[in-house]
Design an enzyme around this catalytic site. Structure first.
Site, PDB file in Angstrom:
ATOM      1  N   TYR A 473       0.841  -1.201   0.000  1.00  0.00           N
ATOM      2  CA  TYR A 473       0.000   0.000   0.000  1.00  0.00           C
ATOM      3  C   TYR A 473       0.878   1.254   0.000  1.00  0.00           C
ATOM      4  CZ  TYR A 473      -3.848   3.186   0.913  1.00  0.00           C
ATOM      5  OH  TYR A 473      -4.758   4.198   0.807  1.00  0.00           O
ATOM      6  N   SER A 553      -6.366   0.840  -4.502  1.00  0.00           N
ATOM      7  CA  SER A 553      -6.508   2.261  -4.227  1.00  0.00           C
ATOM      8  C   SER A 553      -5.141   2.935  -4.370  1.00  0.00           C
ATOM      9  CB  SER A 553      -7.123   2.467  -2.837  1.00  0.00           C
ATOM     10  OG  SER A 553      -7.579   3.780  -2.669  1.00  0.00           O
ATOM     11  N   ASP A 637     -17.526   3.245  -8.195  1.00  0.00           N
ATOM     12  CA  ASP A 637     -16.475   3.746  -7.303  1.00  0.00           C
ATOM     13  C   ASP A 637     -16.420   5.267  -7.413  1.00  0.00           C
ATOM     14  OD1 ASP A 637     -14.236   4.335  -5.811  1.00  0.00           O
ATOM     15  OD2 ASP A 637     -12.983   2.786  -6.701  1.00  0.00           O
ATOM     16  N   HIS A 672     -15.802   1.274  -4.180  1.00  0.00           N
ATOM     17  CA  HIS A 672     -14.387   1.203  -3.853  1.00  0.00           C
ATOM     18  C   HIS A 672     -14.041  -0.059  -3.058  1.00  0.00           C
ATOM     19  CE1 HIS A 672     -10.525   3.131  -3.905  1.00  0.00           C
ATOM     20  NE2 HIS A 672     -10.389   3.093  -2.602  1.00  0.00           N
TER      21      HIS A 672
END
Length: 703
Positions: A473, A553, A637, A672
């Site tokens: 991430y 993301s 999203d 999302h």
């Protein structure tokens, strides 16, 4: 910025794919001649038209892409076998930690494969009944529960629902004792908590509905409202945000109902802090923090004494106290000072639980309200502990514990003795004893030591041939701590290695670690991830032929940047709901709030050139052999709009060289990720893993 939009051309793309020697024909994707000018530099944006989520052309493109993608997935020979195993493993009862609201105890429960968890309650006699079943909200399971808050005496409840995964919510008001709806639904609520003031009404936050598409149009002025029971929504009072333009505003009432605490921010880091005395009619909103240079929130209060959690002059956070009569930072006094480890405190049963993160795993200390250390909480093992939150009057504290091989278990804690007991342990058809996790520290490009936890079946042979999923991430102060996942369990059952590095940009080592992966230092995140892959290859856990990289993301950006910078490094790339067009991310929904991490292309010529240098959409190069790629996103999203993924996939399909497939899998009526149905989640994970193993050369599941 000057824009030119000219006539579109049609570009058909053909490639061979995977183990199938027949050519895969991608949908025809129009190329426009849109050009933006940044600081004298022309930047082509040929797929700008895919940003229009309401157009028939975009809808047709989505349908055509899904037809190709699902046609490809359906011919993978072991896809159904993998789905059967994942469903079997997923099919166990899951129970959430309970909370006492009035005379009832409430908790969530999923019997195994229900699309949405159900809210149950028990009375004092232990009689159980269904209180709220989100599975009845929609036939296909795509409407989910998005939050719930009870009035102080538990007699009323407000709960939010999300339709199709959207961040826009509706709020329903109900009498909790009779389960009867009280009044009209509150609509157009976004990025909001729900917080009751007595039984009078509740506070919530939202934006004015945009004039363009509600799924992609920019929203940047958040407002805090108070809804009084018995009145219409159009009468709701704006408490904060009408005159002060802030992108994120939140409000919550303290447990004693005395104060309204307001946070206001323009970005995802740093917030102003305000407080209003609700015990005094027409009391003013008092400023506690008047800038965005630190993160701050009121954790609790004792009368007029506030307990504030802050990273002001404390990158790893501390708890301070101050009297509400003079609450500015110069009057703050340390209550629990900063340490070398990052602090995440909570309160319950009249105690403070200081949850510290030490190299991405939990250690918890219990304090009383005088600041005295009561004890170190003995956790069940090395992993992630969460919870420890509740009301002052609660007699029992509940917390969860998990790691990569241990399914999440709920524990009850008797706060006076410190004794813990299992409250709810899941019965999962997975033998944790056969697996192990190992934490290593590897060296990134600039010499920084980065931790990574590697999990696999015991007896793993370090021969470079193990299918490995590298997940990352690296942004927004987010922490990747050990947690159990059914999808990962299936991956490891099939001989897979699961590796998670704690990249810079995350919050595992506090604000300094976060800042080291932002703006002009964003490349550090990609370098850390690339170094993790190189470590796994050097230590023969895997090789480039058996390495897959995955993230969602901001993690989708990570995958997009890594695969365009080092396409030789991995066999498979799996970017999910990613921020792919870094020159335009801030023009959609609340994207401008991410500028603390990213900066924007308008900030300066230097920032523009830096961002363009790694923006995935702008760094796909013709004639390059990219890894087998499956982009995943949702058509609803409105956090990271799907246009990011659409444009990236279109660039890859046009410019890919060689036989590796470049597909995009677009979930319909999905957002999302939050609230996604169990059936959709299982199918998505099956497709990702089947695609990955198939492109690593497997014709059957590894045994």
């Amino acid at each position: 910025m000057k824009k030119l939009i000219l006539i579109m051309a049609v570009i058909p793309t053909i490639a061979s794919f995977g183990q199938n020697k027949n050519p895969l024909k991608y949908p025809e994707t129009k190329k426009g001649e849109t050009v933006d000018v940044y600081f004298g530099t022309n930047v082509n944006d040929p797929y700008r038209w895919l940003e229009d989520d309401r157009s028939a052309e975009t809808a047709a493109w989505v349908k055509a892409e899904n037809k190709v993608t699902y046609g490809y997935l359906e011919q993978i020979p072991f896809r159904d076998e993998m789905k059967n195993r994942m469903e079997k493993l997923w099919n166990y009862e899951k129970i959430g930690a309970p909370s006492q609201e009035g005379k009832y105890t409430y908790y969530s429960k999923n019997d195994g494969l229900q699309n949405q968890s159900v809210v149950y309650r028990k009375d004092a006699a232990g009689k159980e009944e269904v209180f709220l079943d989100p599975n009845t909200f929609s036939k296909d399971g795509t409407t989910s529960l998005g939050g719930m808050d009870f009035s102080k005496d538990g007699s009323k409840v407000a709960y939010a629902i999300s339709e199709g995964g959207s961040d826009w919510r509706k709020v329903i008001l109900m009498d909790a004792l009779t389960n009867k709806v009280l009044e009209d639904t509150i609509i157009d609520v976004k990025f909001s908590g729900l917080s009751w003031r007595g039984n009078e009404g509740f506070y919530y936050s939202s934006y004015d509905k945009p004039k363009g598409s509600e799924l992609s149009a920019k929203t940047d002025q958040h407002k805090l409202y108070f809804h009084k029971l018995g009145t219409s929504q159009k009468e709701d009072q704006v408490i904060f945000g009408a005159d002060q333009k802030r992108r994120y505003v939140g409000g919550n009432v303290t447990e004693d109902d005395r104060y309204l605490v307001i946070t206001a921010a323009t970005s995802t880091y740093g917030n102003e802090l305000y407080i209003k005395d609700l015990s005094k009619p027409n009391s003013p909103i008092v400023t506690v923090v008047d800038n965005f240079n630190s993160d701050n929130y009121v954790m609790d209060n004792e009368g007029s004494k506030l307990f504030i959690v802050t990273d002001l002059n404390a990158p790893n956070k501390r708890i301070v106290t101050v009297d509400v009569s003079n609450p500015k930072a110069e009057n703050w006094k340390d209550f629990i000072p900063e340490t070398e480890n990052v602090l995440f405190p909570s309160t319950s049963s009249g105690f403070i639980f200081a949850n510290y993160m030490i190299d991405a795993v939990s250690a918890v200390k219990q304090y009383d309200y005088s600041g005295k250390l009561i004890r170190d909480i003995q956790l069940p093992g090395i992993g992630t502990a969460g919870g420890f939150g509740g009301k002052k009057k609660d007699k029992t504290v509940y917390y969860s514990f998990t790691n990569y091989t241990t399914p999440g278990t709920i524990y009850s804690l008797e706060p006076k003795s410190g004794k813990s007991a299992v409250y709810a342990k899941p019965k999962v058809d997975f033998n944790s004893d056969q697996y192990e996790s190992k934490q290593v520290f590897y060296t990134s490009k600039d010499g920084t030591k980065v931790p990574m936890i590697i999990t696999y079946k015991k007896g793993l042979k370090l021969n470079g041939k193990n299918p490995t999923m590298l997940y990352g991430y690296g942004g927004f102060n987010v922490n990747l701590t050990p947690s159990f996942s059914i999808a990962n369990a299936v991956w490891m059952e099939n001989g897979g290695v699961f590796a998670v590095p704690n990249l810079r940009g995350g919050g595992e080592y506090g604000k300094k670690w976060h800042d080291a992966g932002t703006k002009m230092q964003k490349q550090n995140v990609f370098d850390d991830f690339i170094a993790a892959a190189e470590y796994l290859i050097a230590q023969k856990y895997t090789s480039s032929d058996f390495l897959a990289i995955r993230g969602g993301s901001n993690g989708g950006l990570l995958i997009g940047a890594t695969m365009t910078q080092r396409p030789d490094l991995m066999k498979v790339a799996l970017p999910a709901v990613g921020v792919m067009d870094m020159l335009r991310y801030h023009t959609f929904t609340a994207g401008a709030g991410w500028a603390y991490d990213y900066g924007t292309a308008q900030d300066s010529k230097e920032m523009f050139e830096y961002i363009k240098g790694y923006s995935p959409v702008h760094n796909v190069k013709a004639g390059t052999h990219y890894p087998a790629t499956m982009v995943t996103t949702g058509d609803h999203d409105d956090r990271v709009v799907p246009a990011h993924s659409f444009k990236f996939a279109a660039e890859l399909q046009e410019k890919q060289t060689g036989n590796n497939p470049t597909l995009i899998r677009i979930d319909v009526k999905a957002g999302h990720g939050a609230g996604k149905s169990v059936s959709a989640t299982i199918q998505e994970n099956v497709d990702i893993q089947a695609f990955t193993l198939y492109n690593m050369g497997f014709k059957a599941l590894p045994k």
